[in-house]
Design a protein around this motif. Sequence first.
Motif, mmCIF file in Angstrom:
data_model
loop_
_atom_site.group_PDB
_atom_site.id
_atom_site.type_symbol
_atom_site.label_atom_id
_atom_site.label_comp_id
_atom_site.label_asym_id
_atom_site.label_seq_id
_atom_site.Cartn_x
_atom_site.Cartn_y
_atom_site.Cartn_z
ATOM 1 N N ALA A 28 -15.985 106.186 33.666
ATOM 2 C CA ALA A 28 -17.364 106.304 33.202
ATOM 3 C C ALA A 28 -17.457 106.053 31.701
ATOM 4 N N TRP A 29 -16.455 106.507 30.972
ATOM 5 C CA TRP A 29 -16.406 106.284 29.520
ATOM 6 C C TRP A 29 -16.348 104.779 29.219
ATOM 7 N N ALA A 30 -15.464 104.086 29.914
ATOM 8 C CA ALA A 30 -15.348 102.641 29.710
ATOM 9 C C ALA A 30 -16.620 101.922 30.151
ATOM 10 N N GLU A 31 -17.237 102.387 31.224
ATOM 11 C CA GLU A 31 -18.483 101.789 31.725
ATOM 12 C C GLU A 31 -19.595 101.895 30.675
ATOM 13 N N ALA A 32 -19.582 102.959 29.898
ATOM 14 C CA ALA A 32 -20.572 103.153 28.841
ATOM 15 C C ALA A 32 -20.246 102.344 27.593
ATOM 16 N N ARG A 33 -19.180 101.558 27.617
ATOM 17 C CA ARG A 33 -18.745 100.708 26.511
ATOM 18 C C ARG A 33 -18.406 101.538 25.275
ATOM 19 N N LEU A 34 -17.800 102.700 25.497
ATOM 20 C CA LEU A 34 -17.363 103.558 24.415
ATOM 21 C C LEU A 34 -15.892 103.285 24.105
ATOM 22 N N PRO A 35 -15.465 103.507 22.881
ATOM 23 C CA PRO A 35 -14.090 103.175 22.506
ATOM 24 C C PRO A 35 -13.078 104.238 22.914
ATOM 25 N N PHE A 36 -11.834 103.789 23.006
ATOM 26 C CA PHE A 36 -10.670 104.650 23.156
ATOM 27 C C PHE A 36 -9.905 104.589 21.823
ATOM 28 N N VAL A 37 -9.079 105.587 21.567
ATOM 29 C CA VAL A 37 -8.337 105.603 20.311
ATOM 30 C C VAL A 37 -6.847 105.432 20.591
ATOM 31 N N VAL A 38 -6.177 104.661 19.745
ATOM 32 C CA VAL A 38 -4.738 104.440 19.877
ATOM 33 C C VAL A 38 -4.002 105.694 19.415
ATOM 34 N N ALA A 39 -3.166 106.226 20.281
ATOM 35 C CA ALA A 39 -2.361 107.412 19.972
ATOM 36 C C ALA A 39 -0.915 106.996 19.708
ATOM 37 N N ARG A 40 -0.120 107.933 19.232
ATOM 38 C CA ARG A 40 1.286 107.642 18.993
ATOM 39 C C ARG A 40 2.016 107.417 20.308
ATOM 40 N N ARG A 41 2.736 106.320 20.403
ATOM 41 C CA ARG A 41 3.489 105.983 21.597
ATOM 42 C C ARG A 41 4.824 106.702 21.605
ATOM 43 N N ASP A 42 5.357 106.890 22.799
ATOM 44 C CA ASP A 42 6.741 107.310 22.996
ATOM 45 C C ASP A 42 7.468 106.122 23.592
ATOM 46 N N PRO A 43 8.312 105.410 22.815
ATOM 47 C CA PRO A 43 8.964 104.208 23.336
ATOM 48 C C PRO A 43 9.767 104.445 24.608
ATOM 49 N N VAL A 44 10.270 105.666 24.793
ATOM 50 C CA VAL A 44 11.081 105.953 25.979
ATOM 51 C C VAL A 44 10.214 105.942 27.234
ATOM 52 N N THR A 45 9.057 106.595 27.185
ATOM 53 C CA THR A 45 8.215 106.699 28.380
ATOM 54 C C THR A 45 7.132 105.629 28.451
ATOM 55 N N ASP A 46 6.694 105.140 27.292
ATOM 56 C CA ASP A 46 5.600 104.175 27.285
ATOM 57 C C ASP A 46 6.065 102.725 27.249
ATOM 58 N N GLY A 47 7.308 102.498 26.835
ATOM 59 C CA GLY A 47 7.774 101.120 26.726
ATOM 60 C C GLY A 47 6.918 100.359 25.724
ATOM 61 N N ASP A 48 6.447 99.165 26.127
ATOM 62 C CA ASP A 48 5.590 98.361 25.259
ATOM 63 C C ASP A 48 4.108 98.637 25.483
ATOM 64 N N GLN A 49 3.786 99.543 26.379
ATOM 65 C CA GLN A 49 2.386 99.834 26.665
ATOM 66 C C GLN A 49 1.758 100.667 25.555
ATOM 67 N N LEU A 50 0.439 100.623 25.504
ATOM 68 C CA LEU A 50 -0.314 101.459 24.584
ATOM 69 C C LEU A 50 -0.583 102.816 25.212
ATOM 70 N N ARG A 51 -0.614 103.831 24.382
ATOM 71 C CA ARG A 51 -1.111 105.137 24.809
ATOM 72 C C ARG A 51 -2.457 105.348 24.121
ATOM 73 N N LEU A 52 -3.482 105.587 24.905
ATOM 74 C CA LEU A 52 -4.832 105.730 24.387
ATOM 75 C C LEU A 52 -5.386 107.108 24.720
ATOM 76 N N GLY A 53 -6.333 107.543 23.896
ATOM 77 C CA GLY A 53 -6.952 108.832 24.123
ATOM 78 C C GLY A 53 -8.456 108.777 24.036
ATOM 79 N N VAL A 54 -9.092 109.801 24.598
ATOM 80 C CA VAL A 54 -10.537 110.019 24.487
ATOM 81 C C VAL A 54 -10.755 111.506 24.242
ATOM 82 N N PRO A 55 -11.285 111.883 23.081
ATOM 83 C CA PRO A 55 -11.689 113.277 22.880
ATOM 84 C C PRO A 55 -13.135 113.437 23.339
#
Length: 212
Positions: A28-55
């Motif tokens: 629903a957040w994405a449907e409303a065209r609201l942003p996500f924030v880039v969080a600190r990645r953990d290379p072990v668990t996230d690999g090359d993927q982004l970790r994003l957050g929504v407060p």
Amino acid sequence: MRRHDLVWLAPQAPWQVLTPGADARLRAWAEARLPFVVARRDPVTDGDQLRLGVPLPLAERRQRLSLRIERTHVQRTAPPPLLPEVAEALAAPWRDALPPLLADLPEPTPPPRVFGSFAWQSLTGLPYLHAGSDLDLLWQITEHTHAAALTERMRRWEREHGLRIDGELRFPGGRCVSWREYAGGAARLLVKSDDACWLSTRDALLTQPVAA
């Protein structure tokens, strides 16, 4: 993309939800065209993927949601908003107190960027601020003399206006430290980068390669 950057995703993007039960709210957040924030990645668990957050806003108890996603699914990115952009919409006492801060910064200091509740209320139009909200600022730092002058300026501004600034100093290489911790004079500081967190001496903030 660095910590605190903003990204926009398609509602149908194939992400992995890291907060149990939050997928519908994130869609629903994405449907409303609201942003996500880039969080600190953990290379072990996230690999090359982004970790994003929504407060989430006050009405949803400021719950923090998170997900993991491939970078190729990001549609648009932007840095956090500049303080002058956010300040225009603020009510007193912040509206009147911020111009003096921006008018009396040590050189060379570009206007700081804003994250946290002040940024999210400005970006979304939803209520995030309450009477005890602090202003989270991200300052770009070039050297230690610059950092010392800037932190002293913020301390003086807080005494003059009775308001509180939190946030980080971003040194070259994306090394971020709490400005309050830096101003406190500790010999070793907690450093946060885009994908790591470690203790560092002050000198290493400008000379040490970023931790992997």
